[in-house]
Design an enzyme around this catalytic site. Structure first.
Site, PDB file in Angstrom:
ATOM      1  N   ASN A  75       0.814  -1.223   0.000  1.00 14.74           N
ATOM      2  CA  ASN A  75       0.000   0.000   0.000  1.00 14.74           C
ATOM      3  C   ASN A  75       0.844   1.268   0.000  1.00 14.74           C
ATOM      4  O   ASN A  75       0.318   2.373   0.119  1.00 14.74           O
ATOM      5  CB  ASN A  75      -0.921  -0.001   1.218  1.00 14.74           C
ATOM      6  CG  ASN A  75      -1.921  -1.142   1.189  1.00 14.74           C
ATOM      7  OD1 ASN A  75      -2.503  -1.440   0.145  1.00 14.74           O
ATOM      8  ND2 ASN A  75      -2.115  -1.792   2.331  1.00 14.74           N
TER       9      ASN A  75
ATOM     10  N   ALA B  16       3.083   2.100   2.289  1.00 15.76           N
ATOM     11  CA  ALA B  16       3.349   2.566   3.658  1.00 15.76           C
ATOM     12  C   ALA B  16       4.636   1.939   4.173  1.00 15.76           C
ATOM     13  O   ALA B  16       5.004   0.819   3.784  1.00 15.76           O
ATOM     14  CB  ALA B  16       2.185   2.213   4.569  1.00 15.76           C
TER      15      ALA B  16
ATOM     16  N   GLU C  67      11.775   4.326   8.257  1.00 18.07           N
ATOM     17  CA  GLU C  67      11.014   4.999   9.307  1.00 18.07           C
ATOM     18  C   GLU C  67      10.232   3.976  10.129  1.00 18.07           C
ATOM     19  O   GLU C  67       9.872   2.915   9.644  1.00 18.07           O
ATOM     20  CB  GLU C  67      10.098   6.059   8.691  1.00 18.07           C
ATOM     21  CG  GLU C  67      10.887   7.107   7.894  1.00 18.07           C
ATOM     22  CD  GLU C  67      10.014   8.188   7.269  1.00 18.07           C
ATOM     23  OE1 GLU C  67       8.925   8.467   7.808  1.00 18.07           O
ATOM     24  OE2 GLU C  67      10.441   8.758   6.234  1.00 18.07           O
TER      25      GLU C  67
ATOM     26  N   MET D 199      14.682  15.061   9.556  1.00 19.92           N
ATOM     27  CA  MET D 199      13.364  15.315   8.960  1.00 19.92           C
ATOM     28  C   MET D 199      12.572  16.322   9.805  1.00 19.92           C
ATOM     29  O   MET D 199      11.598  15.979  10.495  1.00 19.92           O
ATOM     30  CB  MET D 199      12.620  13.992   8.792  1.00 19.92           C
ATOM     31  CG  MET D 199      13.285  13.075   7.775  1.00 19.92           C
ATOM     32  SD  MET D 199      12.363  11.553   7.415  1.00 19.92           S
ATOM     33  CE  MET D 199      12.726  10.591   8.888  1.00 19.92           C
ATOM     34  N   THR D 200      12.988  17.572   9.707  1.00 21.23           N
ATOM     35  CA  THR D 200      12.406  18.643  10.517  1.00 21.23           C
ATOM     36  C   THR D 200      11.141  19.185   9.862  1.00 21.23           C
ATOM     37  O   THR D 200      11.074  20.343   9.433  1.00 21.23           O
ATOM     38  CB  THR D 200      13.440  19.760  10.721  1.00 21.23           C
ATOM     39  OG1 THR D 200      14.098  20.029   9.476  1.00 21.23           O
ATOM     40  CG2 THR D 200      14.479  19.356  11.744  1.00 21.23           C
ATOM     41  N   TYR D 201      10.137  18.328   9.812  1.00 22.69           N
ATOM     42  CA  TYR D 201       8.827  18.713   9.294  1.00 22.69           C
ATOM     43  C   TYR D 201       7.799  17.701   9.781  1.00 22.69           C
ATOM     44  O   TYR D 201       8.147  16.728  10.448  1.00 22.69           O
ATOM     45  CB  TYR D 201       8.823  18.787   7.759  1.00 22.69           C
ATOM     46  CG  TYR D 201       9.553  17.671   7.052  1.00 22.69           C
ATOM     47  CD1 TYR D 201       8.980  16.419   6.892  1.00 22.69           C
ATOM     48  CD2 TYR D 201      10.835  17.876   6.544  1.00 22.69           C
ATOM     49  CE1 TYR D 201       9.659  15.395   6.238  1.00 22.69           C
ATOM     50  CE2 TYR D 201      11.524  16.865   5.886  1.00 22.69           C
ATOM     51  CZ  TYR D 201      10.919  15.620   5.741  1.00 22.69           C
ATOM     52  OH  TYR D 201      11.605  14.611   5.100  1.00 22.69           O
ATOM     53  N   GLU D 202       6.539  17.969   9.480  1.00 21.36           N
ATOM     54  CA  GLU D 202       5.409  17.140   9.888  1.00 21.36           C
ATOM     55  C   GLU D 202       5.015  17.305  11.354  1.00 21.36           C
ATOM     56  O   GLU D 202       4.495  16.385  11.967  1.00 21.36           O
ATOM     57  CB  GLU D 202       5.625  15.657   9.562  1.00 21.36           C
ATOM     58  CG  GLU D 202       5.510  15.320   8.082  1.00 21.36           C
ATOM     59  CD  GLU D 202       4.090  15.433   7.533  1.00 21.36           C
ATOM     60  OE1 GLU D 202       3.323  14.462   7.581  1.00 21.36           O
ATOM     61  OE2 GLU D 202       3.755  16.544   7.039  1.00 21.36           O
TER      62      GLU D 202
ATOM     63  N   TRP E  75      11.695  17.674   1.041  1.00 22.61           N
ATOM     64  CA  TRP E  75      10.620  16.734   0.783  1.00 22.61           C
ATOM     65  C   TRP E  75       9.383  17.533   0.384  1.00 22.61           C
ATOM     66  O   TRP E  75       8.810  18.230   1.213  1.00 22.61           O
ATOM     67  CB  TRP E  75      10.296  15.878   2.006  1.00 22.61           C
ATOM     68  CG  TRP E  75       9.158  14.945   1.696  1.00 22.61           C
ATOM     69  CD1 TRP E  75       7.829  15.119   1.980  1.00 22.61           C
ATOM     70  CD2 TRP E  75       9.261  13.715   0.966  1.00 22.61           C
ATOM     71  NE1 TRP E  75       7.095  14.078   1.489  1.00 22.61           N
ATOM     72  CE2 TRP E  75       7.943  13.203   0.859  1.00 22.61           C
ATOM     73  CE3 TRP E  75      10.308  13.009   0.378  1.00 22.61           C
ATOM     74  CZ2 TRP E  75       7.668  12.009   0.194  1.00 22.61           C
ATOM     75  CZ3 TRP E  75      10.032  11.826  -0.267  1.00 22.61           C
ATOM     76  CH2 TRP E  75       8.725  11.333  -0.349  1.00 22.61           C
TER      77      TRP E  75
END
Length: 428
Positions: free
Chosen positions: A174, A176, A216, A279-282, A405
């Site tokens: 899927n 993920a 991840e 990953m400095t986002y979300e 990203w």
């Protein structure tokens, strides 16, 4: 570069007159689609040309660059619209150089793209990149690679002197992230060895420059297996001159709890990898309450910890290139935000005649609107102001650069800031 925030009563003409430049300069640089309907609170990048060239019959990009002792890459950075044209049209103005009041020197920029990226968007973006990471190869626990259609993109990247990286991620059917697929590979020495053999073969055959590891939600009990895999892959690729980059969750301490964080050991992985993406986002995401995707205060805490345990020259600060639109009221577990581009955020604001606000703590713009069904929405996005604030963290923390990203949509405000503040390193 000056970043101007539109005030009540402003017009494109009044702003141009204020800075002594043409309206066309502002429209072209910012790729404005609402020049006659500017939004209060909208940010515009004002650039001041130093040297320009009027195209004549027979001119080529390489010829113009040679005449002015510059590079085709610099001309493409100053004139991204060239990617939309098949040839230079006589009478067109090409900017050779803009005035630069600040220059923080060279930075590395890595950006992620799916194979179906619009080719014009890609050609406009490539001049600003050091690396292009193609998302994503999957794999089976037995060591077989699940490929992507990447041949054309690899060649395009190299045509622009951008080093292509093969992204590897444990993905299920899927799309993920699957920590079970990763676990099975970590605990299967024969499969892992076969996977590493297949990665090396693919990198060589496809003409990649290295591998980007994006694992991840790795299980905490697989921490040592993850580090051992990175080490084994690094040892296999390094003798051939290939690099390893690793994407890491945004941690603020070494013992930060949570599935996203526990297996991502900053000091040990940072010591192995050539580069790491933090990953400095979300913070703001599809199911979160409405907030900025990458609030500056939160980003700063991650960079402070990261740069204390990893060589800052290895660190790429994560940079989001998307926005979110939440319907209100927000209901935890039910409300789902729509992902849109930063350009679409402005277009949507124009559609509803909004006034853009700016949150000083997170250094991010947002606005409210009510749609035709009477549902209130809030949109958090990025503009030139927020990008300027984030990119200035790179010299503040002496970082290597940024990892974006993703680049599926062209965002003029970001690239105008990059072009004004930095020179982008090329490794090819």
């Amino acid at each position: 570069m000056t970043i101007y925030v539109v005030q009540p009563g402003d017009t494109i003409t009044s702003i141009a007159n204020q800075y002594g430049i043409t309206t066309n300069r502002i429209i072209v640089d910012n790729e404005l689609t609402n020049a006659n309907n500017l939004l209060v609170g909208q940010s515009l990048v004002i650039q001041f040309p130093e040297i320009s060239h009027t195209v004549v019959e027979g001119d080529t990009l390489y010829g113009i660059a040679q005449t002015y002792d510059t590079t085709p890459t610099r001309l493409l950075q100053n004139n991204p619209w060239i990617a939309d044209t098949e040839s230079l049209i006589p009478g067109t103005i090409v900017i050779i150089s803009f005035r630069r009041d600040e220059n923080f020197g060279n930075i590395v920029i890595n950006a992620y793209a799916y194979p179906y990226i619009d080719r014009t968007v890609l050609r406009k973006t490539l001049p600003f990149l050091t690396y292009l990471s193609l998302f994503t190869y999957g794999f089976t626990p037995q060591g077989d690679l699940i490929p992507i259609d990447d041949t054309e993109l690899i060649q395009l990247a190299r045509d622009y002197n951008v080093a292509p990286l093969m992204v590897l991620a444990p993905m299920d059917d899927n799309g993920a992230f699957s920590n079970e697929i990763a676990h099975q590979m970590f605990t299967n020495p024969e499969g892992q060895s076969r996977l590493i053999d297949n990665i090396l073969s693919n990198v060589q055959n496809k003409n990649y420059s290295g591998v980007d590891i994006d694992f991840e939600f790795v299980l905490p009990e697989d921490k040592e297996g993850f580090i051992s895999f990175i080490t084994a892959l690094k040892n296999r690729l390094e003798p051939f001159g290939y690099i390893i980059t690793v994407a890491l969750a945004p941690k603020t301490s070494g013992d930060q709890p949570g599935l996203l964080y526990q297996a991502h050991d900053y000091p040990r992985i940072g010591a192995i990898a050539d580069k790491v993406l933090l990953m400095t986002y979300e913070w703001g995401y599809t199911f979160s309450s409405p907030m900025a995707t990458a609030p500056l205060n939160s980003v700063r805490r991650v960079l402070a910890y990261g740069s204390s345990v990893i060589d800052p020259d290895k660190i790429l600060m994560g940079m989001p290139n998307y926005a979110y639109d939440w319907p209100l009221p927000y209901v935890r577990g039910e409300t789902r935000a729509e992902t849109i581009s930063n350009v679409e955020a402005i277009n949507r604001g124009v559609q509803y005649g909004v006034t853009i606000q700016f949150d000083e703590a997170s250094q991010a713009p947002f606005y409210y609107y009510t749609n035709s069904d009477g549902v209130e929405h809030v949109v958090w996005f990025d503009d030139a102001r927020s990008m300027n604030a984030k990119y200035r963290l790179i010299p503040e923390f002496n970082l290597s650069g940024a990892g974006i990203w993703q680049i599926m949509n062209y965002f003029p405000g970001m690239w105008l800031v990059v072009n004004s503040l930095f020179d982008v390193s090329k490794v090819l």
